[in-house]
Design an enzyme around this catalytic site. Structure first.
Site, PDB file in Angstrom:
ATOM      1  N   GLU A 176      34.276   0.497  27.120  1.00 27.14           N
ATOM      2  CA  GLU A 176      34.638  -0.820  27.651  1.00 27.14           C
ATOM      3  C   GLU A 176      35.025  -1.753  26.527  1.00 27.14           C
ATOM      4  OE1 GLU A 176      33.765  -5.015  29.179  1.00 27.14           O
ATOM      5  OE2 GLU A 176      33.060  -3.990  27.394  1.00 27.14           O
ATOM      6  N   GLU A 177      34.267  -1.690  25.436  1.00 25.31           N
ATOM      7  CA  GLU A 177      34.430  -2.665  24.353  1.00 25.31           C
ATOM      8  C   GLU A 177      35.759  -2.517  23.609  1.00 25.31           C
ATOM      9  OE1 GLU A 177      32.634  -5.160  24.019  1.00 25.31           O
ATOM     10  OE2 GLU A 177      30.657  -4.705  24.822  1.00 25.31           O
ATOM     11  N   HIS A 226      26.782  -9.148  21.052  1.00 24.13           N
ATOM     12  CA  HIS A 226      27.658  -8.625  19.988  1.00 24.13           C
ATOM     13  C   HIS A 226      27.084  -8.915  18.595  1.00 24.13           C
ATOM     14  CE1 HIS A 226      31.618  -7.741  22.291  1.00 24.13           C
ATOM     15  NE2 HIS A 226      30.585  -7.666  23.106  1.00 24.13           N
ATOM     16  N   ASP A 258      24.549  -6.027  25.881  1.00 22.24           N
ATOM     17  CA  ASP A 258      25.890  -5.920  26.450  1.00 22.24           C
ATOM     18  C   ASP A 258      26.326  -4.479  26.205  1.00 22.24           C
ATOM     19  OD1 ASP A 258      28.548  -5.979  27.124  1.00 22.24           O
ATOM     20  OD2 ASP A 258      29.133  -7.403  25.585  1.00 22.24           O
ATOM     21  N   HIS A 310      28.816  -0.509  31.697  1.00 19.02           N
ATOM     22  CA  HIS A 310      29.315   0.326  30.589  1.00 19.02           C
ATOM     23  C   HIS A 310      28.208   0.697  29.619  1.00 19.02           C
ATOM     24  CE1 HIS A 310      29.791  -2.817  27.376  1.00 19.02           C
ATOM     25  NE2 HIS A 310      30.056  -3.624  28.384  1.00 19.02           N
TER      26      HIS A 310
END
Lengths: 328, 339
Positions: B199-200, B310, B170, B61
């Protein structure tokens, strides 16, 4: 049927690792199938050809059972774990679990807890295989296990682990055995990964594109001491689902089950379940929608290692499904 | 290094334009077809040599977690909300880039001199934090950063030696692995690469991408949690830096296909590639959406372990990164219909 049920409940098959239980079911159904296949996620689909005057019907029971999975092995060889599906930590303490290769572990609990009167958390539990070091530990991160508990038949009651939903699988197999002629194209689906989110039934139903779907699964009862109120009892017949947390049964499917039960004088009960749901909830929402319902076998102590059903309810479930399939 | 460009690109969920441009530039000349789907995911197709009639989806992603401007106060400070999973403890005093023009901003914080003891012990709430972009009035702030403007961390990519640090590993780590795989030789099967959006915020881009691709199996490539930091109890870590690519068996979004897990671990053992099984039951990836597509898609997730994901800055090991590329390449070259 007892022998079949005995075999099914004692076979290993946590969600995502259904190979062993699938092989057992396959052996039972292969000689009876017009066509048999395993779909991409692993569900076993048995097709019984009809006379082309009826509908394309799915009967679904899930093969998978709840279990645990190793998340970490510590220096001394104790394995920490997480749950697969709705495992209750209260039923874990002192339980035995078995891995795919037969390795057995005992679930222990940390003695240093802030409040020992409270239900334990999974973080406070561990699996002890008797190993004395990480290197010696026979189980590894990612290995899955299911609870160990022998099958018992006592009076009309059957007691075992994984009656949820091997009893549904047994009902499907017995129905298939006794089904002679049907106008319908019937697909017996032994689905995977129900306990972790109704996953297998969803994708199987997409592939089959049924006109009508019925899940066969267990449901709770309201007939034990000080339990939450529920108008379903063991031994009073299979339950026709009205609704649960995930689905309102299609009225036509509900009425079909009720009508056939009445015509054939099969005892039945109506079911409204306040917690939990079944594969029918997923099948109902596939593609442009599938009229779906659920035939439930009343079951006490669901998701504990000692679930209990009534043999008469099981036999009547088979009878009712045969009535449903007999005519268009 | 493509990871540098990808990491520094701006791409909060729903606003992946910059990352998309980097990806398109990076892969265009190595693939047979490339298109952008309705949601904004990049779908690249690389034909196989024809020896295996199979459609394999590789997913990474493009989006990252970030912030969105949701209001202003009269003195020109911006109010914000999180896009995806953000830990508010990490925000005060953080440098940001706001909007496509990358206006520099700072998340306001009271200096320690004025801090009361009780205030210092509390975790700030996102609703109480403001972003300072130097504007002095509501009107001025609105003009520079209209409502709905995205913001991300202003973190430069750095090479620390055997490790590198930067933002959005990420899943730019997964994007970089996927770019490397596309740049290599053809596989025996048809390869469908999806650089997905959103995606998140709920695996949204992957869901429609997989529907369109109709793959026979899928691999989600990720940057995942490495928590090999000091701890008091012998019960973790999730993954460890330097121990190789992390293979998912089960997380909150899916259970990996056992055959694909065996392919990966078998290949790693055969070739002596370090690898680890990610602690089961934690997190979720695009595989969660992909495996439920249509009639179902056998799927697995392979990830580069990253510390501090994150957060404004993550850290990964280049050995792990290279081993992830190698493990994927070798496993894919062994993949057949019978696997």
């Amino acid at each position: 049927m007892r022998e079949l049920i005995h075999k099914l409940v004692e076979t290993y098959g946590p969600s995502g690792a259904e190979e062993q239980i699938r092989a057992v079911i396959r052996t039972e159904v292969e000689p009876l199938a017009d066509e048999l296949r395993v779909d991409p996620l692993g569900s076993l689909i048995v097709h019984k050809q009809g006379s082309n005057e009826g509908k394309r019907i799915v009967l679904a029971a899930h093969m998978d059972e709840i279990g645990v999975m190793v998340t970490y092995v510590d220096e001394k060889g104790f394995a920490r774990f997480t749950r697969i599906g709705g495992v209750n930590p209260l039923t874990c303490v002192g339980a035995r679990v078995a891995f795919a290769d037969g390795t057995v572990g005992v679930i222990g609990i940390e003695e240093k807890r802030d409040d020992t009167s409270k239900a334990p958390k999974f973080e406070q539990l561990y699996i002890d295989t008797g190993a004395t070091s990480r290197d010696e530990c026979p189980v590894h991160v990612g290995d899955a296990a299911t609870f160990v508990r022998p099958f018992v038949a006592q009076g009309t009651r059957l007691i075992a682990k994984a009656l949820d939903d091997r009893i549904g699988c047994a009902v499907l197999i017995e129905t298939l055995r006794r089904l002679e002629r049907t106008p319908h194209d019937v697909y017996f689906v032994f689905s995977v990964q129900e306990e972790v989110g109704l996953r297998g039934a969803r994708t199987s139903a997409y592939g089959i594109e049924p006109d009508l779907a019925i899940a066969v699964d267990v449901t709770g009862t309201g007939d034990t001491p000080e339990c939450a109120p529920m108008a379903v009892a063991l031994g009073k017949g299979p339950a026709v689902k009205v609704q649960d947390r995930g689905m309102i049964a299609h009225p036509a499917v509900r009425d079909l089950l009720v009508q056939r039960a009445q015509e054939a004088h099969i005892p039945y009960q109506l079911e409204v379940l306040e917690r939990g749901t079944t594969d029918a909830a997923a099948m109902q929402l596939v593609r442009a929608g599938v009229p779906s319902g659920c035939l439930s076998i009343p079951c006490r102590y669901i998701h504990s290692p000692s679930e209990m059903v009534d043999e008469g309810d099981v036999r009547n479930s088979v009878q009712l499904l045969l009535e449903v399939l007999r005519t268009a | 290094m493509i990871l540098r460009e990808l990491s520094e690109a701006f791409g909060v969920s729903g606003k992946e334009d910059d990352v998309r441009a980097v990806v398109l530039d990076a892969v265009r000349e190595y693939v047979d077809e490339v298109k952008v789907d309705t949601m904004g995911s990049v779908l690249a197709f690389k034909r196989g040599t024809g020896q295996q009639r199979m459609r394999v989806m590789l997913d990474a992603h493009m989006d990252e977690v970030g912030l969105m401007v949701v209001g202003y106060d009269n003195d020109g400070f911006l109010w914000i909300r999180a896009v995806g999973g953000i830990d508010p403890r990490l925000l005060p005093g953080t440098l940001l880039q706001v909007g496509p023009e990358r206006i520099p901003g700072v998340i306001g914080v009271k200096p320690i001199h004025l801090l009361k003891k009780e205030e210092g012990e509390k975790v700030p709430k996102l609703e109480d934090l403001v972003v300072d972009i130097g504007t002095k009035s509501k009107d001025e702030a609105k003009k520079l950063a209209p409502l709905g403007t995205y913001a991300t961390f202003a973190t430069e990519f750095r090479e620390l030696g055997p490790t590198v640090s930067g933002k959005a590993f990420d899943d730019r780590a997964g994007c970089a692995v996927l770019v490397e795989l596309l740049r290599g030789e053809r596989f025996r099967f048809d390869l469908h690469a999806a650089f997905t959006v959103q995606e998140e915020v709920g695996l949204r881009g992957a869901r429609v991408a997989a529907y369109g691709i109709e793959p026979d199996c899928a691999f989600a490539l990720e940057g995942t949690i490495a928590d090999d930091i000091p701890r008091d109890k012998d019960v973790s870590p999730t993954t460890e830096l330097g121990k190789g690519p992390a293979i998912t068996v089960m997380d909150r979004s899916f259970i990996a296909d056992r055959r694909l897990v065996r392919l990966l671990t078998g290949t790693a053992e055969e070739l002596g590639i370090p690898h680890q099984i990610k602690q089961p039951g934690i997190g979720g990836t695009d595989a969660g959406a992909i495996h439920l597509t249509r009639e179902g898609v056998p799927s697995v997730t392979v990830a580069v372990p990253c510390r501090y994901i994150h957060s404004p800055v993550a850290l990964l090991s280049l050995d792990d990164f290279n081993n992830t590329v190698r493990l994927m390449r070798e496993s894919l070259s062994r993949l057949t219909r019978r696997t």
